[in-house]
Design a protein around this motif. Structure first.
Motif, PDB file in Angstrom:
ATOM      1  N   GLU A  44      44.832 -66.919 -40.329  1.00  0.00           N
ATOM      2  CA  GLU A  44      44.871 -66.425 -38.950  1.00  0.00           C
ATOM      3  C   GLU A  44      45.171 -67.574 -37.993  1.00  0.00           C
ATOM      4  OE1 GLU A  44      41.189 -64.515 -38.084  1.00  0.00           O
ATOM      5  OE2 GLU A  44      41.345 -63.077 -39.741  1.00  0.00           O
ATOM      6  N   PHE A  45      44.568 -68.724 -38.260  1.00  0.00           N
ATOM      7  CA  PHE A  45      44.772 -69.879 -37.382  1.00  0.00           C
ATOM      8  C   PHE A  45      46.225 -70.347 -37.386  1.00  0.00           C
ATOM      9  CE2 PHE A  45      40.074 -71.426 -37.723  1.00  0.00           C
ATOM     10  CZ  PHE A  45      39.701 -70.422 -36.848  1.00  0.00           C
ATOM     11  N   VAL A  46      46.938 -70.150 -38.496  1.00  0.00           N
ATOM     12  CA  VAL A  46      48.369 -70.479 -38.510  1.00  0.00           C
ATOM     13  C   VAL A  46      49.087 -69.660 -37.447  1.00  0.00           C
ATOM     14  CG1 VAL A  46      50.509 -70.334 -39.852  1.00  0.00           C
ATOM     15  CG2 VAL A  46      48.414 -71.170 -40.934  1.00  0.00           C
ATOM     16  N   ASP A  47      48.818 -68.384 -37.409  1.00  0.00           N
ATOM     17  CA  ASP A  47      49.448 -67.499 -36.433  1.00  0.00           C
ATOM     18  C   ASP A  47      49.061 -67.876 -35.006  1.00  0.00           C
ATOM     19  OD1 ASP A  47      50.820 -64.861 -35.719  1.00  0.00           O
ATOM     20  OD2 ASP A  47      48.810 -64.507 -34.926  1.00  0.00           O
ATOM     21  N   GLU A  48      47.834 -68.329 -34.826  1.00  0.00           N
ATOM     22  CA  GLU A  48      47.293 -68.582 -33.486  1.00  0.00           C
ATOM     23  C   GLU A  48      47.460 -70.028 -33.010  1.00  0.00           C
ATOM     24  OE1 GLU A  48      43.700 -65.268 -33.882  1.00  0.00           O
ATOM     25  OE2 GLU A  48      43.354 -67.360 -34.454  1.00  0.00           O
ATOM     26  N   PHE A  49      48.117 -70.861 -33.807  1.00  0.00           N
ATOM     27  CA  PHE A  49      48.309 -72.274 -33.475  1.00  0.00           C
ATOM     28  C   PHE A  49      46.985 -73.016 -33.352  1.00  0.00           C
ATOM     29  CE2 PHE A  49      52.400 -70.562 -32.688  1.00  0.00           C
ATOM     30  CZ  PHE A  49      53.314 -71.598 -32.846  1.00  0.00           C
ATOM     31  N   LEU A  50      46.081 -72.686 -34.260  1.00  0.00           N
ATOM     32  CA  LEU A  50      44.780 -73.338 -34.291  1.00  0.00           C
ATOM     33  C   LEU A  50      44.495 -73.992 -35.637  1.00  0.00           C
ATOM     34  CD1 LEU A  50      42.641 -70.555 -32.535  1.00  0.00           C
ATOM     35  CD2 LEU A  50      43.428 -72.706 -31.532  1.00  0.00           C
ATOM     36  N   VAL A  51      45.449 -73.948 -36.553  1.00  0.00           N
ATOM     37  CA  VAL A  51      45.202 -74.435 -37.903  1.00  0.00           C
ATOM     38  C   VAL A  51      45.017 -75.953 -37.896  1.00  0.00           C
ATOM     39  CG1 VAL A  51      47.635 -74.761 -38.546  1.00  0.00           C
ATOM     40  CG2 VAL A  51      45.953 -74.182 -40.308  1.00  0.00           C
ATOM     41  N   GLY A  52      44.082 -76.418 -38.733  1.00  0.00           N
ATOM     42  CA  GLY A  52      43.763 -77.840 -38.757  1.00  0.00           C
ATOM     43  C   GLY A  52      44.211 -78.538 -40.029  1.00  0.00           C
ATOM     44  N   ALA A  53      44.016 -79.840 -40.065  1.00  0.00           N
ATOM     45  CA  ALA A  53      44.516 -80.678 -41.155  1.00  0.00           C
ATOM     46  C   ALA A  53      43.790 -80.455 -42.473  1.00  0.00           C
ATOM     47  CB  ALA A  53      44.422 -82.150 -40.758  1.00  0.00           C
ATOM     48  N   THR A  54      42.626 -79.810 -42.445  1.00  0.00           N
ATOM     49  CA  THR A  54      41.883 -79.579 -43.680  1.00  0.00           C
ATOM     50  C   THR A  54      42.150 -78.197 -44.278  1.00  0.00           C
ATOM     51  OG1 THR A  54      39.959 -78.769 -42.446  1.00  0.00           O
ATOM     52  CG2 THR A  54      40.031 -81.134 -42.978  1.00  0.00           C
ATOM     53  N   ALA A  55      43.021 -77.416 -43.657  1.00  0.00           N
ATOM     54  CA  ALA A  55      43.290 -76.054 -44.131  1.00  0.00           C
ATOM     55  C   ALA A  55      43.986 -76.080 -45.492  1.00  0.00           C
ATOM     56  CB  ALA A  55      44.143 -75.302 -43.118  1.00  0.00           C
ATOM     57  N   GLU A  56      43.517 -75.241 -46.407  1.00  0.00           N
ATOM     58  CA  GLU A  56      44.096 -75.193 -47.749  1.00  0.00           C
ATOM     59  C   GLU A  56      45.555 -74.752 -47.709  1.00  0.00           C
ATOM     60  OE1 GLU A  56      43.040 -73.364 -52.181  1.00  0.00           O
ATOM     61  OE2 GLU A  56      42.195 -72.438 -50.376  1.00  0.00           O
ATOM     62  N   CYS A  57      45.899 -73.852 -46.792  1.00  0.00           N
ATOM     63  CA  CYS A  57      47.277 -73.357 -46.740  1.00  0.00           C
ATOM     64  C   CYS A  57      48.258 -74.469 -46.361  1.00  0.00           C
ATOM     65  CB  CYS A  57      47.399 -72.185 -45.777  1.00  0.00           C
ATOM     66  SG  CYS A  57      46.782 -72.483 -44.106  1.00  0.00           S
ATOM     67  N   ILE A  58      47.836 -75.408 -45.523  1.00  0.00           N
ATOM     68  CA  ILE A  58      48.689 -76.548 -45.193  1.00  0.00           C
ATOM     69  C   ILE A  58      48.817 -77.467 -46.398  1.00  0.00           C
ATOM     70  CG2 ILE A  58      48.783 -78.658 -43.801  1.00  0.00           C
ATOM     71  CD1 ILE A  58      48.462 -77.077 -41.464  1.00  0.00           C
ATOM     72  N   SER A  59      47.698 -77.694 -47.074  1.00  0.00           N
ATOM     73  CA  SER A  59      47.728 -78.517 -48.270  1.00  0.00           C
ATOM     74  C   SER A  59      48.630 -77.904 -49.335  1.00  0.00           C
ATOM     75  CB  SER A  59      46.307 -78.683 -48.815  1.00  0.00           C
ATOM     76  OG  SER A  59      46.300 -79.421 -50.021  1.00  0.00           O
ATOM     77  N   ASN A  60      48.606 -76.578 -49.477  1.00  0.00           N
ATOM     78  CA  ASN A  60      49.436 -75.918 -50.484  1.00  0.00           C
ATOM     79  C   ASN A  60      50.921 -76.115 -50.219  1.00  0.00           C
ATOM     80  OD1 ASN A  60      47.210 -74.977 -51.873  1.00  0.00           O
ATOM     81  ND2 ASN A  60      47.254 -72.940 -50.949  1.00  0.00           N
ATOM     82  N   LEU A  61      51.318 -75.993 -48.956  1.00  0.00           N
ATOM     83  CA  LEU A  61      52.726 -76.209 -48.609  1.00  0.00           C
ATOM     84  C   LEU A  61      53.145 -77.629 -48.956  1.00  0.00           C
ATOM     85  CD1 LEU A  61      55.440 -75.586 -47.242  1.00  0.00           C
ATOM     86  CD2 LEU A  61      54.349 -76.095 -45.031  1.00  0.00           C
ATOM     87  N   TRP A  62      52.354 -78.587 -48.557  1.00  0.00           N
ATOM     88  CA  TRP A  62      52.645 -80.006 -48.791  1.00  0.00           C
ATOM     89  C   TRP A  62      52.633 -80.314 -50.288  1.00  0.00           C
ATOM     90  CZ3 TRP A  62      53.330 -84.145 -45.243  1.00  0.00           C
ATOM     91  CH2 TRP A  62      53.203 -85.439 -45.769  1.00  0.00           C
ATOM     92  N   LYS A  63      51.549 -79.928 -50.951  1.00  0.00           N
ATOM     93  CA  LYS A  63      51.361 -80.244 -52.374  1.00  0.00           C
ATOM     94  C   LYS A  63      52.464 -79.635 -53.233  1.00  0.00           C
ATOM     95  CE  LYS A  63      48.615 -77.646 -54.569  1.00  0.00           C
ATOM     96  NZ  LYS A  63      47.405 -76.903 -54.988  1.00  0.00           N
ATOM     97  N   ASN A  64      52.720 -78.344 -53.068  1.00  0.00           N
ATOM     98  CA  ASN A  64      53.706 -77.684 -53.921  1.00  0.00           C
ATOM     99  C   ASN A  64      55.125 -78.170 -53.633  1.00  0.00           C
ATOM    100  OD1 ASN A  64      51.927 -76.118 -55.453  1.00  0.00           O
ATOM    101  ND2 ASN A  64      51.854 -74.505 -53.908  1.00  0.00           N
ATOM    102  N   SER A  65      55.401 -78.513 -52.388  1.00  0.00           N
ATOM    103  CA  SER A  65      56.724 -79.072 -52.072  1.00  0.00           C
ATOM    104  C   SER A  65      56.918 -80.398 -52.791  1.00  0.00           C
ATOM    105  CB  SER A  65      56.876 -79.258 -50.557  1.00  0.00           C
ATOM    106  OG  SER A  65      56.840 -78.018 -49.883  1.00  0.00           O
ATOM    107  N   TYR A  66      55.896 -81.245 -52.790  1.00  0.00           N
ATOM    108  CA  TYR A  66      56.026 -82.539 -53.462  1.00  0.00           C
ATOM    109  C   TYR A  66      55.969 -82.397 -54.990  1.00  0.00           C
ATOM    110  CZ  TYR A  66      56.397 -85.443 -49.359  1.00  0.00           C
ATOM    111  OH  TYR A  66      56.871 -86.042 -48.216  1.00  0.00           O
TER     112      TYR A  66
END
Length: 498
Positions: free
Chosen positions: A91-113
């Motif tokens: 939800e925070f992704v949609d609302e521009f509130l997502v933080g650096a510890t969010a798993e969804c951000i880590s997943n994008l970064w991790k799987n891309s690398y």
């Protein structure tokens, strides 16, 4: 002419190749392990490794791509669940509130690398294997395309990112050299795609459909140049795609029908196989309202409830963007569903990937990454940016897309200048490519993201009482995602200001 597409993924070996780690701390190779010392000996193993590089697209396509390419834009949002709060960070992704510890951000970064690491493994080892020139060129081109694709996503989402171009073979190589400047990342993307376009074949035998072709590489290269507003080079790359034999299908819906995968309009798709464990897609379930039961999916044995459903929900802004009579709307979304008691629930949902299930909880839908309609609209946009010509080729290209959708042609009387045509292309891309992960990137490259998202956020907050007061405070800084905090800490990376 049917193009690229439908890879038979070889997972048993390839999933073990991504880490790039060659030896354990005792320098021993366990008999059950597959690593660089016992692999990359022949063409079969190179092909398995290349297939493994494709495979990481599946988890990225199942979560990261639509979340950050579509739900972060004004096209889609989420159905609020006041009971199951398990995916609040989404939800925070949609609302521009997502933080650096969010798993969804880590997943994008991790799987891309992970994907980049698999590409590097192939590129670093392919020179040691005896191959025909055509095979060497193909596998090199495929992995260069995939590496460029990952970096293109990363640089647009995070800005400066570590540029890893070789396999990690020792602990001393684990740390990166820091975040490479955006310009350097783009330079590498362009180099990879240019080389790939020259090496890749124009098409494959039907059994190999799904692989990147020269058209795939040129289509992405054109998009990269367009993002940089390098119109001459963008047009040159996209003209090559235009000459490669792709065409618009008569039926818009056929582009998404699992029984008609990889057709003449498809340039590149993420391949899913509904019949195979671990390779199926689940978009229909994820995008169904969580209150819909089996009304949307038709699957009475898979419960639709909780935080796993109700995502990528069409916004009022997107629904309003469709002109009356636009055939694409009913292919792409539904305005609601009739529940088990016979009552119509006015909760819209994405149905572009709703084609039934192959087994309980499994679907066979691919996810389009590059379609020829996208290329057609990009060429029209570039021609207009270079020089507006009333009723010229740019108009013809725009109208090809509009007429398929059942809409009237646009003429110079409707669009009397460059600015009006620019707005028309921007609008057409929103509805033609809805739910295909282009909207956020179009907002970014046109410089409209801050204004449009703040206005969109104001409408969302006025209509929905559960949105936090500090949501949608969109600034230039917030156009970039925060770097995952774990990588900031372990790799000594600077964090993006928010």
């Amino acid at each position: 002419m049917h193009r690229n597409h439908t890879i038979r993924y070889l997972l048993a070996a390839t999933l073990l190749l991504g880490a790039g780690c060659k030896k354990d701390f005792l320098n021993l190779d366990p008999e059950t392990a597959i690593n660089g010392n016992s692999f990359y000996k022949n063409e079969t193993e190179i092909k398995q490794a290349v297939n493994g590089a494709y495979n990481i697209l599946q988890p990225l396509g199942s979560e990261s791509y639509w979340m950050f390419g579509e739900m972060r834009s004004d096209n889609t949002c989420f159905q609020y669940d006041n009971v199951d709060r398990g995916h609040e960070q989404w939800e925070f992704v949609d609302e521009f509130l997502v933080g650096a510890t969010a798993e969804c951000i880590s997943n994008l970064w991790k799987n891309s690398y992970i994907g980049i690491g698999r590409c590097n493994d192939v590129l670093d080892n392919i020179g040691n294997v005896t191959l025909s020139d055509s095979a060497r060129n193909q596998y090199t081109g495929e992995t260069e395309f995939l590496r460029a694709f990952h970096y293109f996503n990363l640089v647009r989402q995070f800005g400066d990112v570590p540029l890893r171009l070789t396999t990690i073979t020792s602990p001393s190589q684990t740390l990166s050299k820091g975040r490479a400047p955006v310009a350097d990342v783009y330079k590498q993307i362009i180099a990879d795609l240019t080389d790939a376009a020259g090496k890749l074949p124009a098409h494959y035998p039907s059994g190999e459909a799904g692989r990147a072709t020269s058209g795939t590489a040129n289509a992405l290269l054109g998009k990269v140049y367009l993002t940089q507003k390098d119109y001459p080079n963008a047009l040159a790359a996209l003209r090559k795609v235009q000459a490669a034999g792709y065409s618009l299908l008569t039926s818009y819906a056929d582009n998404f029908d699992p029984n008609k995968k990889n057709g003449p309009e498809s340039i590149f798709e993420i391949q899913y196989l509904g019949s195979q464990t671990g390779l199926y897609s689940t978009f229909m379930y994820t995008f169904a309202p969580w209150t819909s039961g089996s009304a949307v999916t038709g699957d009475t044995k898979t419960g639709i409830a909780g935080s796993g459903s109700g995502w990528n929900i069409p916004t009022a802004d997107l629904i309003a963007a469709y002109e009356p009579g636009d055939k694409r709307r009913d292919v792409s979304l539904a305005l609601g569903f009739t529940d088990a008691s016979g009552v119509f629930q006015h909760i819209p949902y994405c149905k572009k990937y709703n084609h039934g299930f192959t087994d309980v909880g499994r679907t066979n839908d691919n996810f389009p990454v590059l379609r020829y309609a996208d290329v057609v609209l990009e060429i029209a946009e570039i021609l207009n940016e270079q020089s507006y010509v009333g009723n010229g080729e740019a108009f013809d290209l725009l109208n090809q897309v509009r007429q398929r959708a059942g809409l009237a042609r646009k003429t110079a009387a409707d669009l009397p200048g460059q600015s009006a045509f620019r707005d028309a292309i921007f609008h057409e891309r929103q509805v033609e490519l809805a739910f295909e992960n282009h909207r956020w990137y179009d907002l970014l490259r046109t410089g409209k993201a801050v204004d449009i998202m703040n206005a969109h956020g104001a409408r969302e907050k006025a209509a929905k009482n559960y949105i936090p007061a500090n949501a949608y405070a969109v600034t230039t800084n917030r156009l970039l995602l925060p770097i995952p905090q774990t990588d900031v800490n372990l790799d000594n990376l600077t964090q993006n200001p928010q």
